[in-house]
Each structure stands twice: as C-alpha cells, then as structure tokens.
Write a protein that holds these residues in place. Structure first.
Motif, mmCIF file in Angstrom:
data_model
loop_
_atom_site.group_PDB
_atom_site.id
_atom_site.type_symbol
_atom_site.label_atom_id
_atom_site.label_comp_id
_atom_site.label_asym_id
_atom_site.label_seq_id
_atom_site.Cartn_x
_atom_site.Cartn_y
_atom_site.Cartn_z
ATOM 1 N N HIS A 77 -7.387 62.166 171.071
ATOM 2 C CA HIS A 77 -6.929 61.382 172.219
ATOM 3 C C HIS A 77 -5.715 60.535 171.869
ATOM 4 N N GLU A 78 -5.716 59.974 170.676
ATOM 5 C CA GLU A 78 -4.540 59.183 170.274
ATOM 6 C C GLU A 78 -3.304 60.075 170.181
ATOM 7 N N GLU A 79 -3.492 61.278 169.627
ATOM 8 C CA GLU A 79 -2.362 62.213 169.576
ATOM 9 C C GLU A 79 -1.826 62.503 170.981
ATOM 10 N N GLN A 80 -2.746 62.705 171.912
ATOM 11 C CA GLN A 80 -2.307 63.015 173.274
ATOM 12 C C GLN A 80 -1.471 61.885 173.852
ATOM 13 N N LEU A 81 -1.857 60.638 173.531
ATOM 14 C CA LEU A 81 -1.071 59.498 174.040
ATOM 15 C C LEU A 81 0.364 59.579 173.518
ATOM 16 N N VAL A 82 0.511 59.820 172.220
ATOM 17 C CA VAL A 82 1.857 59.889 171.663
ATOM 18 C C VAL A 82 2.594 61.114 172.193
ATOM 19 N N ILE A 135 10.405 56.632 161.048
ATOM 20 C CA ILE A 135 9.197 56.260 161.788
ATOM 21 C C ILE A 135 8.364 55.245 161.012
ATOM 22 N N ALA A 136 8.333 55.385 159.707
ATOM 23 C CA ALA A 136 7.444 54.544 158.895
ATOM 24 C C ALA A 136 8.098 53.263 158.404
ATOM 25 N N ASP A 137 9.339 53.021 158.784
ATOM 26 C CA ASP A 137 10.077 51.863 158.266
ATOM 27 C C ASP A 137 9.676 50.580 159.009
ATOM 28 N N ARG A 138 8.696 49.845 158.443
ATOM 29 C CA ARG A 138 8.129 48.703 159.168
ATOM 30 C C ARG A 138 9.001 47.456 159.095
ATOM 31 N N THR A 139 10.194 47.568 158.515
ATOM 32 C CA THR A 139 11.090 46.406 158.578
ATOM 33 C C THR A 139 11.690 46.256 159.976
ATOM 34 N N GLN A 140 11.559 47.306 160.813
ATOM 35 C CA GLN A 140 12.080 47.215 162.176
ATOM 36 C C GLN A 140 10.923 47.305 163.171
ATOM 37 N N PRO A 141 11.096 46.723 164.342
ATOM 38 C CA PRO A 141 10.051 46.857 165.370
ATOM 39 C C PRO A 141 9.835 48.320 165.726
ATOM 40 N N LEU A 142 8.608 48.651 166.124
ATOM 41 C CA LEU A 142 8.287 50.055 166.396
ATOM 42 C C LEU A 142 9.142 50.616 167.533
ATOM 43 N N SER A 143 9.367 49.814 168.569
ATOM 44 C CA SER A 143 10.135 50.350 169.700
ATOM 45 C C SER A 143 11.556 50.709 169.245
ATOM 46 N N THR A 144 12.122 49.902 168.368
ATOM 47 C CA THR A 144 13.455 50.217 167.842
ATOM 48 C C THR A 144 13.430 51.537 167.093
ATOM 49 N N ARG A 145 12.389 51.707 166.244
ATOM 50 C CA ARG A 145 12.289 52.942 165.478
ATOM 51 C C ARG A 145 12.117 54.152 166.392
ATOM 52 N N LEU A 146 11.252 54.013 167.387
ATOM 53 C CA LEU A 146 11.012 55.156 168.281
ATOM 54 C C LEU A 146 12.268 55.512 169.055
ATOM 55 N N LYS A 147 12.999 54.502 169.502
ATOM 56 C CA LYS A 147 14.231 54.797 170.230
ATOM 57 C C LYS A 147 15.211 55.540 169.333
ATOM 58 N N ALA A 148 15.392 55.041 168.106
ATOM 59 C CA ALA A 148 16.340 55.695 167.203
ATOM 60 C C ALA A 148 15.877 57.111 166.875
ATOM 61 N N PHE A 149 14.586 57.249 166.614
ATOM 62 C CA PHE A 149 14.082 58.587 166.270
ATOM 63 C C PHE A 149 14.292 59.567 167.409
ATOM 64 N N PRO A 189 1.867 60.254 162.304
ATOM 65 C CA PRO A 189 2.457 59.009 161.787
ATOM 66 C C PRO A 189 2.770 57.996 162.886
ATOM 67 N N ILE A 190 3.239 58.481 164.042
ATOM 68 C CA ILE A 190 3.525 57.529 165.124
ATOM 69 C C ILE A 190 2.227 56.875 165.594
ATOM 70 N N VAL A 191 1.138 57.641 165.628
ATOM 71 C CA VAL A 191 -0.147 57.045 165.992
ATOM 72 C C VAL A 191 -0.485 55.904 165.026
ATOM 73 N N LEU A 192 -0.308 56.164 163.739
ATOM 74 C CA LEU A 192 -0.622 55.126 162.753
ATOM 75 C C LEU A 192 0.256 53.890 162.952
ATOM 76 N N GLU A 193 1.535 54.116 163.267
ATOM 77 C CA GLU A 193 2.424 52.974 163.500
ATOM 78 C C GLU A 193 2.021 52.210 164.754
#
Lengths: 244, 244
Positions: free
Chosen positions: A175-180, A97-111, A153-157
């Motif tokens: 509220h941010e947690e609820q979004l994630v 999740i925290a690996d910023r060398t990849q786009p967030l959407s890529t990380r979320l999909k893999a996770f 962590p996903i909120v922070l990303e």
DNA sequence: TGCGTAAATGAGCGTATGATTAATAACGGC
DNA sequence: GCCGTTATTAATCATACGCTCATTTACGCA
C-alpha cells in the motif's frame, strides 16, 4: 518448357542497382552504431515485428548488411534493449532521493524533473512498452529495479520526513508503494499520453512537477497514516480469526 | 525426375485429420461470437501481429474457418476494436461526475471505483495499448473522448467545488487537464503495472482510490490557484511583449 | 596508378504468412 | 434411415519473411 538461355549473362550479385546513389563504405564500428541507432528509431515506430527489409530501407542500406553486423534479428533487438534499458539509469537518482540534508519535497522535485527529462523520449517510452507487452524478462527486471531503487527508497524517506510511528525498518508495504506510485504514475503517464496516444504533451513540465510534488506532500501525512491504520486493522482481524 | 503416381489417391480436402476429435458444427452466430472472443484473448496476449494459424489452434478450429466468418484478418481486428473500445463506455459516468447534489469527492470516489472495475481487465488494457502503439485512429478518438467527456468535466466540477475566481465558462486550460490527469494516471497506471509489466496488482483498490481522491482534493485548491496565477503571469508577459 | 582487403550488395534459399478452393461430414426434415 | 444443405476442413496459392552467399566495388597503401 524452355531451358535457361546459356548465352544470357548470369545476374551478378553485388552490382549496384542504382548507380546514382554511390555505395558508402564505413568503418565497422561506425556502421554498427548507425544500424543500432536506426533500429531503435525503427522498432520504436513499428514494434519488434517490423521487417528487416523495411529497416534496411530506412537506413539506406541493403538488408544483407544488417546480418553482417548482427547475427540475427533477435540479437539486434537485444542490443536495442541494452541501449534503452541499461544505459538509461542515473546512479545520482538514488543518492538524490536519500540526501537528507535537503527537505524531501525539494529532493522529489529535483528527482522527478531530471527523471522526466531522461525518459521523455519517443524511442524510450515506446520500446519499453513494446518489450513489456512481449513479456521480455529484461523489461520485468527493469521495473523491479524501479520499485526497489526508486519507489521503496521514497517510501522510506516519506516515513522519515513525516515522522510516522512504528519501527522504521519494517518492510515496505504494498500500500505504501502504491501511494508513491501515484506520484510516479503522473509523470510516466504524461509521457505516455504524448508518445503513445499522440495527445498534446505536458506544458511547462517543471512547473507541473512542482505542483504534483507539493500536492503529494500535502496529502502524504494523512494517506500514510490511514494506510497504517488500514493494515493494523487487517492484522487485528487476521489475529482474531486465527485465535478464536 | 518422376511424374506423380496417377494411381495414388488424390488427397481429399475436408477430411478430418484427427478422427478422434469430432468436428463441431455450430450455428453461424455462435461460431462468429466464439471466434471474436477468442481473437480478443489471443491478440491481447500476442498483439495484432499474431498469426491466424496460431489463433485458430487456440480456438480448436481450422485456420480457413476464420476467413469464412471474417473477410480478412484486418476485418477481424476491427471487430475486436469495436468490442474493446465502443462497448466499454458507461454513459452513467458523465452523469455521475456532473451530479452536484453530492460532494465532488464522493462523486470522484464513486466514479473511479466503477471506472477502475470496468477497465481493469487484461484484454482491455493490452488491446488498448497495442492499438495505440499502432497509431489506430479509433484509439486516438477513444482518448479524445476520455479528455472531453471525463477529464474536462471534472475540471469544471473542480472549478465549481473550489469556487475559484474567474469566469466559469472560460475554456479548460491544458494545465488544468494535467492536474486532473494526475488522479486519472494513478488509476490507469496501476492497471498497466498489473497487466503489462506483470507486477503485483493494487491491493484493496477501492480503499486506495479513496486515499487518492482525498489526496487530490486536499491539494486541489492550491494547485488550481497556482495554475491560474501561472497562466495570468504568462498572459501578462505575452501582452507586455506584444505592446512594448 | 594499380592492387589487395574487406565492406557492401543482388539474388536466392527454405519457411511461414494471409487468403482461396474443392472436398468432406454434421445436422434437420422427412 | 436417407438426403440435401451448408458448416468445416485439408490442401494449395502467391507473397513476404529471416537469413545466406557469391559477386561487386570503395578505399588505404604502395
């Protein structure tokens, strides 16, 4: 009133009831492992109010043997919790999740593809629910860990990826947690529909997860911005009331 | 060995154990209603393996009285199901969803705000889960109704609102249902986090539902289009294999 | 092949469960 | 105030539960 017949043979404990099914003698480690696995299956099906005699029959052993390997039913249940909760966490998730060398959407999909594969099991999802409904403390600790090590962590990303205004180290709002959680819920509830409500499972889960993540990312900028505005307005109102 | 003392007064059933707490004599209808409400609260907390003696103590009545008003524990549980499942459905939902005089996002916001208010109750969500985990047929019928009367109609409204290509009366695909369930899951799982996992509830639920619906609608066109393409590709592959 | 170790078992213990029954007492009608 | 009706109860039943223990028996080693 009749006395017991002294000539009648005293029933002898330990004798085999069914000589056709020979008694199996296993190494203690193997037997304990077998009982624990069987207990996970059994309690996942019937809940923790299931009977030890019934569990023993499912295992093909005597009920007394359960208590040779586990001091009590409660102790057996505790070991079931250990397997289901503690052994089912991958440290790689947090790193991914925290690996910023990849786009967030890529990380979320893999996770979420990996996360889904890890918890999409009949025993895991049902035992989690049974223990949560019992109010077990291990269950609450587990869900706190999900919030602290995955959701927040996903909120922070998201904040970083969306380059939102505001100090980046401010606390994560509810509220941010609820979004994630809206993304997280989709995956979890899909699994629950299958194993708890016995509906058809999600077809092509990896494909669907890509759609879910893309949908989430498409709406994320607007949603996070509106949450920030909502909270700012709330703060302003509170300050106005506090200093009239 | 001593015979029971024939002079000792025979214990008299029906006498009050604690004369300080006077016995209450209610109309049968009132008493039955009171027991049923208490049973809902009790079973929601402890599950259906809870004890009738314990339930009676929570109600402040004797255990025997339960069996005067309900022939068995199972019959009492059936009446609990009736209240929780059958009496908690609003026909207005289906009409609201299908009312094309309003934009779909407006309808979805209004529906999910009302739906959330209706099922965001400790007893409802927990009893639903307890019964689903037991594999009760009423539970499966209830969730089938949700799919047929809420999820599938919303799919049809999405097709209409997004003016998607393809015959509008083709059967609703599993993938389309999963897309709509992503919105539904967010609402349901938020309630479960509160009442089952004992986490903080969703703050400002109406505000959050607006965000969820707007996010869903923002990504809906792309998601539904990709599902259609995915299914078309699958079909093409199947046809190629079938007629080589 | 026989033997000692200990894994596995049948029977049983005390208690708790869902359900029943005979005894009690609250209330309305007079 | 008395009385009959019946809502409510204490006590009890049969069974099932978690758990224990003396007895049986499978297996490794000589």
């Amino acid at each position: 009133m009749s006395m017991p017949d002294p000539a009648a043979p005293k029933p002898r404990a330990g004798r085999r009831k069914d000589p056709a099914a020979p008694r199996q003698r296993l190494l203690p480690g193997d037997r304990q492992h077998m009982i624990l696995e069987g207990a996970i299956s059994y309690f996942a099906e019937y809940g923790f109010d299931g009977r030890t005699r019934d569990l023993a029959r499912h295992l093909g052993i005597s009920q007394a043997l359960l208590f040779r390997y586990f001091p009590s039913k409660a102790a057996l249940i505790d070991r079931v919790y250990d397997v289901v909760f503690l052994n089912r966490w991958s440290p790689a998730w947090e790193q991914l999740i925290a690996d910023r060398t990849q786009p967030l959407s890529t990380r979320l999909k893999a996770f979420y593809k990996d996360y889904n594969r890890s918890i999409d099991r009949y025993e895991v999802i049902r035992i989690s629910l049974f223990s949560a409904l019992r109010g077990e403390s291990i269950s609450e600790r587990y869900f706190t860990r999900i919030r602290e090590r995955l959701i927040q962590p996903i909120v922070l990303e998201c904040r970083h990826a969306l380059a939102l205004a505001g100090p980046s180290d401010r606390p994560v709002s509810s509220h941010e947690e609820q979004l994630v959680f809206s993304l997280h819920s989709t995956v979890i509830y899909g699994i629950m529909r299958k194993h708890v409500f016995h509906q058809a499972g999600v077809e092509d889960p990896d494909f669907m997860i890509e759609l879910y993540v893309d949908g989430f990312m498409a709406g994320a900028r607007d949603a996070f911005a509106r949450v920030q505005a909502h909270l700012a307005a709330k703060d302003a109102r509170a300050n106005t009331l506090a200093t009239p």
